[in-house]
Write a protein that holds these residues in place. Structure first.
Motif, PDB file in Angstrom:
ATOM      1  N   LYS A   1      11.757   6.119 -14.668  1.00  8.75           N
ATOM      2  CA  LYS A   1      10.793   7.015 -15.309  1.00  8.75           C
ATOM      3  C   LYS A   1       9.425   6.372 -15.542  1.00  8.75           C
ATOM      4  O   LYS A   1       8.398   7.041 -15.450  1.00  8.75           O
ATOM      5  CB  LYS A   1      11.365   7.528 -16.634  1.00  8.75           C
ATOM      6  CG  LYS A   1      12.546   8.475 -16.454  1.00  8.75           C
ATOM      7  CD  LYS A   1      12.923   9.172 -17.750  1.00  8.75           C
ATOM      8  CE  LYS A   1      13.637   8.260 -18.697  1.00  8.75           C
ATOM      9  NZ  LYS A   1      14.153   9.006 -19.891  1.00  8.75           N
ATOM     10  N   THR A   2       9.416   5.072 -15.842  1.00  9.96           N
ATOM     11  CA  THR A   2       8.150   4.439 -16.229  1.00  9.96           C
ATOM     12  C   THR A   2       7.478   3.662 -15.110  1.00  9.96           C
ATOM     13  O   THR A   2       6.282   3.379 -15.182  1.00  9.96           O
ATOM     14  CB  THR A   2       8.364   3.486 -17.425  1.00  9.96           C
ATOM     15  OG1 THR A   2       9.239   2.411 -17.026  1.00  9.96           O
ATOM     16  CG2 THR A   2       8.952   4.217 -18.608  1.00  9.96           C
ATOM     17  N   ARG A   3       8.223   3.350 -14.035  1.00 10.81           N
ATOM     18  CA  ARG A   3       7.632   2.547 -12.972  1.00 10.81           C
ATOM     19  C   ARG A   3       7.656   3.240 -11.607  1.00 10.81           C
ATOM     20  O   ARG A   3       6.656   3.238 -10.898  1.00 10.81           O
ATOM     21  CB  ARG A   3       8.339   1.186 -12.859  1.00 10.81           C
ATOM     22  CG  ARG A   3       8.251   0.335 -14.120  1.00 10.81           C
ATOM     23  CD  ARG A   3       8.276  -1.141 -13.767  1.00 10.81           C
ATOM     24  NE  ARG A   3       7.097  -1.537 -12.997  1.00 10.81           N
ATOM     25  CZ  ARG A   3       7.059  -2.602 -12.188  1.00 10.81           C
ATOM     26  NH1 ARG A   3       8.142  -3.353 -12.028  1.00 10.81           N
ATOM     27  NH2 ARG A   3       5.954  -2.902 -11.527  1.00 10.81           N
ATOM     28  N   LEU A   4       8.798   3.843 -11.227  1.00  7.70           N
ATOM     29  CA  LEU A   4       8.897   4.402  -9.871  1.00  7.70           C
ATOM     30  C   LEU A   4       8.277   5.793  -9.766  1.00  7.70           C
ATOM     31  O   LEU A   4       7.449   6.043  -8.879  1.00  7.70           O
ATOM     32  CB  LEU A   4      10.355   4.441  -9.422  1.00  7.70           C
ATOM     33  CG  LEU A   4      10.583   4.904  -7.977  1.00  7.70           C
ATOM     34  CD1 LEU A   4       9.886   3.979  -6.988  1.00  7.70           C
ATOM     35  CD2 LEU A   4      12.083   4.978  -7.666  1.00  7.70           C
ATOM     36  N   ILE A   5       8.663   6.705 -10.646  1.00 10.68           N
ATOM     37  CA  ILE A   5       8.105   8.061 -10.572  1.00 10.68           C
ATOM     38  C   ILE A   5       6.582   8.053 -10.678  1.00 10.68           C
ATOM     39  O   ILE A   5       5.907   8.799  -9.954  1.00 10.68           O
ATOM     40  CB  ILE A   5       8.752   8.979 -11.626  1.00 10.68           C
ATOM     41  CG1 ILE A   5      10.221   9.248 -11.243  1.00 10.68           C
ATOM     42  CG2 ILE A   5       7.996  10.303 -11.747  1.00 10.68           C
ATOM     43  CD1 ILE A   5      10.996  10.084 -12.252  1.00 10.68           C
TER      44      ILE A   5
ATOM     45  N   LEU B   1       5.101  12.411 -16.129  1.00 15.76           N
ATOM     46  CA  LEU B   1       5.539  11.029 -15.912  1.00 15.76           C
ATOM     47  C   LEU B   1       4.625  10.289 -14.935  1.00 15.76           C
ATOM     48  O   LEU B   1       4.725   9.066 -14.811  1.00 15.76           O
ATOM     49  CB  LEU B   1       6.981  10.995 -15.407  1.00 15.76           C
ATOM     50  CG  LEU B   1       8.053  11.441 -16.413  1.00 15.76           C
ATOM     51  CD1 LEU B   1       9.417  11.490 -15.739  1.00 15.76           C
ATOM     52  CD2 LEU B   1       8.083  10.509 -17.620  1.00 15.76           C
ATOM     53  N   GLY B   2       3.761  11.021 -14.212  1.00  9.86           N
ATOM     54  CA  GLY B   2       2.777  10.362 -13.375  1.00  9.86           C
ATOM     55  C   GLY B   2       2.817  10.692 -11.907  1.00  9.86           C
ATOM     56  O   GLY B   2       1.935  10.266 -11.152  1.00  9.86           O
TER      57      GLY B   2
ATOM     58  N   GLY C   1       0.793  -1.226   0.000  1.00  9.43           N
ATOM     59  CA  GLY C   1       0.000   0.000   0.000  1.00  9.43           C
ATOM     60  C   GLY C   1       0.819   1.267   0.000  1.00  9.43           C
ATOM     61  O   GLY C   1       0.386   2.298   0.530  1.00  9.43           O
ATOM     62  N   LEU C   2       1.990   1.202  -0.620  1.00  6.19           N
ATOM     63  CA  LEU C   2       2.907   2.331  -0.622  1.00  6.19           C
ATOM     64  C   LEU C   2       2.894   3.032  -1.972  1.00  6.19           C
ATOM     65  O   LEU C   2       3.046   2.406  -3.009  1.00  6.19           O
ATOM     66  CB  LEU C   2       4.325   1.831  -0.318  1.00  6.19           C
ATOM     67  CG  LEU C   2       5.486   2.818  -0.377  1.00  6.19           C
ATOM     68  CD1 LEU C   2       5.305   3.939   0.633  1.00  6.19           C
ATOM     69  CD2 LEU C   2       6.803   2.081  -0.115  1.00  6.19           C
ATOM     70  N   GLY C   3       2.677   4.351  -1.961  1.00  3.83           N
ATOM     71  CA  GLY C   3       2.758   5.119  -3.189  1.00  3.83           C
ATOM     72  C   GLY C   3       1.491   5.894  -3.485  1.00  3.83           C
ATOM     73  O   GLY C   3       0.505   5.842  -2.758  1.00  3.83           O
ATOM     74  N   ARG C   4       1.535   6.617  -4.571  1.00  6.96           N
ATOM     75  CA  ARG C   4       0.427   7.470  -4.981  1.00  6.96           C
ATOM     76  C   ARG C   4      -0.867   6.659  -5.092  1.00  6.96           C
ATOM     77  O   ARG C   4      -0.886   5.543  -5.592  1.00  6.96           O
ATOM     78  CB  ARG C   4       0.756   8.101  -6.338  1.00  6.96           C
ATOM     79  CG  ARG C   4      -0.328   9.045  -6.823  1.00  6.96           C
ATOM     80  CD  ARG C   4       0.008   9.622  -8.184  1.00  6.96           C
ATOM     81  NE  ARG C   4      -1.061  10.530  -8.600  1.00  6.96           N
ATOM     82  CZ  ARG C   4      -1.102  11.147  -9.774  1.00  6.96           C
ATOM     83  NH1 ARG C   4      -0.133  10.958 -10.643  1.00  6.96           N
ATOM     84  NH2 ARG C   4      -2.095  11.945 -10.086  1.00  6.96           N
TER      85      ARG C   4
ATOM     86  N   VAL D   1       7.902   9.384  -1.151  1.00  5.50           N
ATOM     87  CA  VAL D   1       8.772  10.442  -1.655  1.00  5.50           C
ATOM     88  C   VAL D   1       9.866   9.774  -2.484  1.00  5.50           C
ATOM     89  O   VAL D   1      10.585   8.909  -1.981  1.00  5.50           O
ATOM     90  CB  VAL D   1       9.407  11.243  -0.504  1.00  5.50           C
ATOM     91  CG1 VAL D   1      10.355  12.314  -1.040  1.00  5.50           C
ATOM     92  CG2 VAL D   1       8.320  11.861   0.382  1.00  5.50           C
ATOM     93  N   VAL D   2       9.992  10.157  -3.745  1.00  4.32           N
ATOM     94  CA  VAL D   2      11.032   9.595  -4.608  1.00  4.32           C
ATOM     95  C   VAL D   2      12.116  10.648  -4.823  1.00  4.32           C
ATOM     96  O   VAL D   2      11.888  11.663  -5.484  1.00  4.32           O
ATOM     97  CB  VAL D   2      10.459   9.116  -5.952  1.00  4.32           C
ATOM     98  CG1 VAL D   2      11.587   8.773  -6.925  1.00  4.32           C
ATOM     99  CG2 VAL D   2       9.557   7.906  -5.734  1.00  4.32           C
ATOM    100  N   ASP D   3      13.276  10.397  -4.216  1.00  2.09           N
ATOM    101  CA  ASP D   3      14.465  11.201  -4.488  1.00  2.09           C
ATOM    102  C   ASP D   3      15.236  10.424  -5.554  1.00  2.09           C
ATOM    103  O   ASP D   3      15.894   9.431  -5.239  1.00  2.09           O
ATOM    104  CB  ASP D   3      15.288  11.360  -3.208  1.00  2.09           C
ATOM    105  CG  ASP D   3      16.493  12.259  -3.384  1.00  2.09           C
ATOM    106  OD1 ASP D   3      16.564  12.969  -4.409  1.00  2.09           O
ATOM    107  OD2 ASP D   3      17.376  12.246  -2.509  1.00  2.09           O
ATOM    108  N   PRO D   4      15.150  10.834  -6.817  1.00  3.15           N
ATOM    109  CA  PRO D   4      15.640  10.004  -7.924  1.00  3.15           C
ATOM    110  C   PRO D   4      17.155  10.107  -8.086  1.00  3.15           C
ATOM    111  O   PRO D   4      17.657  10.758  -9.016  1.00  3.15           O
ATOM    112  CB  PRO D   4      14.906  10.568  -9.131  1.00  3.15           C
ATOM    113  CG  PRO D   4      14.748  12.013  -8.804  1.00  3.15           C
ATOM    114  CD  PRO D   4      14.557  12.090  -7.296  1.00  3.15           C
ATOM    115  N   VAL D   5      17.879   9.468  -7.216  1.00  2.00           N
ATOM    116  CA  VAL D   5      19.341   9.575  -7.221  1.00  2.00           C
ATOM    117  C   VAL D   5      19.886   8.912  -8.479  1.00  2.00           C
ATOM    118  O   VAL D   5      19.987   7.691  -8.562  1.00  2.00           O
ATOM    119  CB  VAL D   5      19.935   8.930  -5.952  1.00  2.00           C
ATOM    120  CG1 VAL D   5      21.455   9.039  -5.974  1.00  2.00           C
ATOM    121  CG2 VAL D   5      19.365   9.590  -4.703  1.00  2.00           C
TER     122      VAL D   5
END
Length: 280
Positions: free
Chosen positions: A141-145, A182-183, A108-111, A118-122
């Motif tokens: 770009k296609t799955r996490l963000i 990107l979502g 149940g984690l995420g938008r 919170v995604v810090d895209p390192v």
């Protein structure tokens, strides 16, 4: 600055999770996350995604954790302890990103789920070089963000993700639009790397409206871990049920204060310093 509420000693505090890589030099990554989370008064849990070999001069190597182990850490902690919010940092590979996204759906984690993410895209070094392989960038770009509540790239990461070189407010807005497309629910385009600016203007975008959050630029060469610290503070505030704009305002003030008392360390860049909280 206003601080997050704390529960009385002996009572269970708000819980959060960081899913990221370690920093053997102690300035960034999970190490920076845990410092801020503890000083914000929350109980921090971890899912270690990579172990880095680094000091204040740079990263000389990293060793990814097996993807199934990363996902297992998430499931084990969240099913037992429960968390109010989570963040990601360095995830090292496309396989790890995919495992994190799959596990996030289960817990149940995420938008659009119950736990903000919170995604810090390192994905960029301090010199702007790409840290993730192309296949990992694609998963980012296609799955996490797309499952993130908010994404918090610095300007080098914005360039790698969107192809936009942010040099002014117009390009900052354009990048925010591209990130949101990107979502993600909210896109935060940080302005700390706009070196020509006398302030540090961050731009928050929800797909309709822009919110600018500005702070004085701190004249310091010791800013290692600033992005991790900001994202960790946002995570803590979201776990306290702050709105996204209010969580970002809190985190912006937190990292600005931490930059103002950053200290030298080793032969390179010292870390931002949230230890000021001990004196408040």
């Amino acid at each position: 600055m206003p601080l997050l509420p704390r529960v009385p000693l002996g009572q269970t505090p708000v819980r959060v999770m960081t899913i990221a890589g370690t920093d053997s030099g102690g300035g960034a990554g999970i190490n920076a996350d845990l410092r801020t989370m503890a000083l914000c008064g929350v109980h921090a849990t971890v899912a270690v995604a990579a172990v880095t070999v680094q000091n204040t001069v740079g990263v000389s190597g990293f060793h990814p954790i097996p993807p199934d182990v990363v996902a297992a850490q998430m499931r084990s902690v969240i099913s037992d302890i429960g968390i109010g919010a989570a963040k990601t940092g360095m995830l090292a590979s496309g396989a790890i990103i995919d495992a994190v996204v799959d596990a996030a759906a289960e817990v149940g984690l995420g938008r659009k789920r119950t736990i903000p993410l919170v995604v810090d895209p390192v994905c960029a070094s301090m010199h702007g070089d790409q840290l993730l392989a192309d296949e990992a960038m694609d998963s980012l770009k296609t799955r996490l963000i797309p499952i993130s509540t908010i994404v918090t790239p610095n300007l080098d990461e914005v360039r790698l993700i969107t192809g936009i070189e942010v040099i002014d407010r117009a390009s900052q807005e354009a990048a925010a639009h591209e990130l949101h497309a990107l979502g993600t629910q909210w896109a935060l385009v940080k302005g700390g790397h706009l070196r020509g600016s006398t302030s540090s203007p961050d731009l928050l975008f929800d797909g309709t409206d822009f919110t600018e959050l500005s702070a004085p630029r701190i004249d310091t060469g010791h800013d290692h871990g600033a992005g991790d610290t900001l994202a960790a503070a946002i995570t803590c505030a979201l776990a306290h049920d702050y709105s996204v704009p209010d969580a970002v305002r809190f985190a912006k003030a937190w990292v600005t204060r931490s930059l103002s008392v950053a200290y030298p360390l080793g032969a390179g860049h010292g870390p931002v310093n949230p230890l000021w909280r001990l004196e408040v």
